[in-house]
Design an enzyme around this catalytic site. Structure first.
Site, PDB file in Angstrom:
ATOM      1  N   CYS A  79       0.824  -1.211   0.000  1.00  0.00           N
ATOM      2  CA  CYS A  79       0.000   0.000   0.000  1.00  0.00           C
ATOM      3  C   CYS A  79       0.865   1.271   0.000  1.00  0.00           C
ATOM      4  O   CYS A  79       1.445   1.607  -1.006  1.00  0.00           O
ATOM      5  CB  CYS A  79      -0.986  -0.036   1.175  1.00  0.00           C
ATOM      6  SG  CYS A  79      -2.369   1.101   0.977  1.00  0.00           S
ATOM      7  N   HIS A 170      -3.853  -5.082   0.698  1.00  0.00           N
ATOM      8  CA  HIS A 170      -3.313  -5.579   1.963  1.00  0.00           C
ATOM      9  C   HIS A 170      -3.439  -7.104   2.033  1.00  0.00           C
ATOM     10  O   HIS A 170      -4.510  -7.635   2.329  1.00  0.00           O
ATOM     11  CB  HIS A 170      -4.056  -4.955   3.143  1.00  0.00           C
ATOM     12  CG  HIS A 170      -3.741  -3.503   3.350  1.00  0.00           C
ATOM     13  ND1 HIS A 170      -2.700  -3.074   4.135  1.00  0.00           N
ATOM     14  CD2 HIS A 170      -4.329  -2.381   2.857  1.00  0.00           C
ATOM     15  CE1 HIS A 170      -2.646  -1.756   4.129  1.00  0.00           C
ATOM     16  NE2 HIS A 170      -3.625  -1.307   3.350  1.00  0.00           N
ATOM     17  N   GLU A 172      -2.265  -8.978   4.291  1.00  0.00           N
ATOM     18  CA  GLU A 172      -2.237  -9.438   5.683  1.00  0.00           C
ATOM     19  C   GLU A 172      -3.613  -9.575   6.313  1.00  0.00           C
ATOM     20  O   GLU A 172      -3.771 -10.257   7.336  1.00  0.00           O
ATOM     21  CB  GLU A 172      -1.361  -8.507   6.533  1.00  0.00           C
ATOM     22  CG  GLU A 172      -1.904  -7.097   6.766  1.00  0.00           C
ATOM     23  CD  GLU A 172      -1.555  -6.114   5.659  1.00  0.00           C
ATOM     24  OE1 GLU A 172      -1.644  -4.901   5.902  1.00  0.00           O
ATOM     25  OE2 GLU A 172      -1.189  -6.553   4.546  1.00  0.00           O
TER      26      GLU A 172
END
Length: 512
Positions: A79, A170, A172
């Site tokens: 990002c 993202h 994660e």
């Protein structure tokens, strides 16, 4: 530590989550602020650049020196990190017409690249950014896009130096359905990690390191009966045996039977633990106090006084053991400086200075769930490892208003019934934390033919990963009915039970 991945924190709310995901792959990683010197050593296999609340177009946004490691070691930029790479290498990053936030489908994917090994076309990813990369910098090529943005993933062209991968989404977060697979590809296929960092290897390495660190000296440690302090103590015990001396202080604010039960558990584990009954001192210090922060400070002050007094009875103590875990360490060195939200009862930092002791923190690199896994590896009893988190001030912050021994006894009885029923109904291990709160509220009730005017308790149960956010637990109505009935029928002085259905945020888990 044989290998690690370094994560540079630009202030993203997801930075800790990146670390947790990498650790799930059995790869050790560390978080450091972007403005700290980056010195990858021979153990550093890769660097991850986190997201950020900043825009790269802002003059005060984080702009560290990337040349110190780009091309020398594999990099994954997420990002803001991706936008930083683009903007500093001649690409074009512009504010989006609208904030790109939420689910997106990854398509136009280069499946020949090892990053996308096993990743399905159209897989769901999570976007959260206000800027968009409109033009790739020279020396980089596109790897994937989405239906709404052309540049979702790209990488460096340089086949001689270490690759730089950049993601606008993202990986994660759980909303990126194959995010962990993507991180696995980066860690294993690109960075060459072996994934050998396990609870067993951590315990073995830590015990050996503690032996060297402490030598023939002695360690003093205060135990709470909770997971962190117990696992830290067990690691120290494996390293130095009876040269570890532990205090377990009864502050009069523990759960029913907790002092005796925990001492017995520690005895069975072979720990050298001294039980200290200091109830009267804590009750005296708390008398008349109603302000939550005032109560916390009083409890913290008396704990230090009691600990210092008992420590002076011992000789030749050189170290103070603490159960500090990694989120506490990250908070203290975060991009934004030490967190202002840490409540005073966490800060017993006066102890080392007062006692003139060196500090040893065996768990300072572990997250909470990792602490439990290490504890399991050390064969710590499940009744300790599976215990719900309990606040440092104990029932002192679960009694709203002033604290008296009578109120503590009332709450202990109600809480004992609640927790026992959670176990009886098979619900205890399904929730993260539960507790009972005694409210400064009296209400009218009817017991038989008599009118009562008695206390109210609130039941609290939440599900969470680490306590940073929490969702109230959907406990069955028949369970709540059974608990309410048993408390009202058996605890004289309570005639009303309510259930707290607040999430965190905006509410906190504890009421004070």
């Amino acid at each position: 530590m044989s290998e690690k991945i370094l994560i540079l924190d630009f202030g993203s709310q997801y930075t800790q989550l990146i670390a947790r995901r990498v650790r799930e792959l059995n790869v050790f990683c560390e978080i450091q602020p972007f403005n700290a010197p980056v010195n990858p050593d021979e153990h550093t296999k890769a660097i991850i650049l986190s997201g950020s609340p900043f825009s790269v177009t802002e003059p005060n946004s984080p702009h560290p020196d990337l040349d110190a490691f780009l091309g020398r070691i594999p990099v994954l930029a997420v990002c803001y990190g991706a936008q930083l790479i683009a903007s500093t290498h001649g690409g074009e990053v512009l504010p989006s017409n609208k904030r790109e936030y939420g689910k997106a489908s990854l398509d136009k994917m280069d499946h020949s690249d090892p990053l996308f090994k096993g990743i399905e076309t159209g897989t769901q990813v999570w976007m959260s950014h206000g800027d968009t990369i409109h033009k790739l910098p020279e020396g980089f090529h596109l790897l994937a896009g989405t239906t709404s943005i052309d540049v979702a993933a790209f990488r460096s062209d340089n086949n001689e130096g270490a690759p730089v991968y950049c993601l606008q989404f993202h990986p994660e977060v759980t909303h990126s359905l194959q995010g962990l697979d993507l991180l696995r590809n980066f860690a294993y296929e690109i960075a060459g990690c072996s994934g050998d960092w396990t609870p067993a290897s951590f315990a073995e390495e830590t015990i050996e390191a503690l032996k060297k660190q402490i030598g023939t000296e002695r360690v003093l440690m205060g135990l709470s009966g909770g997971v962190d302090s117990t696992v830290a103590a067990e690691l120290l015990h494996h390293a130095i045996g009876d040269r570890l001396i532990c205090f377990f202080v009864d502050n009069g604010l523990l759960r029913k039977h907790e002092f005796e039960e925990v001492l017995e558990s520690y005895k069975q584990m072979g720990l050298n633990v001294v039980g200290v009954d200091a109830k009267k001192e804590f009750y005296s210090a708390l008398e008349g106090l109603t302000d939550p922060e005032g109560k916390r400070k009083a409890i913290g002050r008396v704990f230090i006084e009691v600990f210092e007094r008992e420590a002076k009875k011992l000789s030749h103590i050189e170290w103070l053991g603490q159960g500090t875990i990694y989120p506490d360490v990250i908070e203290s060195v975060s991009v934004h400086g030490p967190s202002v939200t840490i409540k005073s009862h966490h800060n017993v930092g006066g102890l080392p200075e007062k006692l003139d002791l060196k500090i040893v923190e065996p768990l300072r690199m572990l997250f909470k769930d990792e602490v439990r896994r290490v504890g399991k590896e050390l064969n710590i009893p499940t009744d300790i490892l599976g215990r719900h988190p309990f606040p440092g001030p104990g029932l002192g912050i679960r009694i709203l208003g002033d604290i008296t021994p009578e109120k503590v006894a009332l709450l202990q009885e109600a809480d004992y019934i609640y927790i026992n029923n959670l176990r009886k109904f098979g619900l205890y291990d399904e929730i993260w934390q539960a507790g009972t709160i005694l409210l400064p509220v009296q209400s009218v009730g009817v017991m038989g033919d008599e009118r009562t005017y008695e206390q109210t308790v609130a039941l609290r149960a939440v599900n969470s990963m680490d306590g940073m956010t929490a969702e109230w637990s959907r406990l069955p109505h028949d369970f709540l009915a059974a608990v309410s009935s048993e408390i009202i029928n058996n605890v004289k002085g309570i005639n009303r039970v309510v259930y707290d259905i607040s999430t965190k945020p905006p509410a906190t888990i504890e009421w004070e």
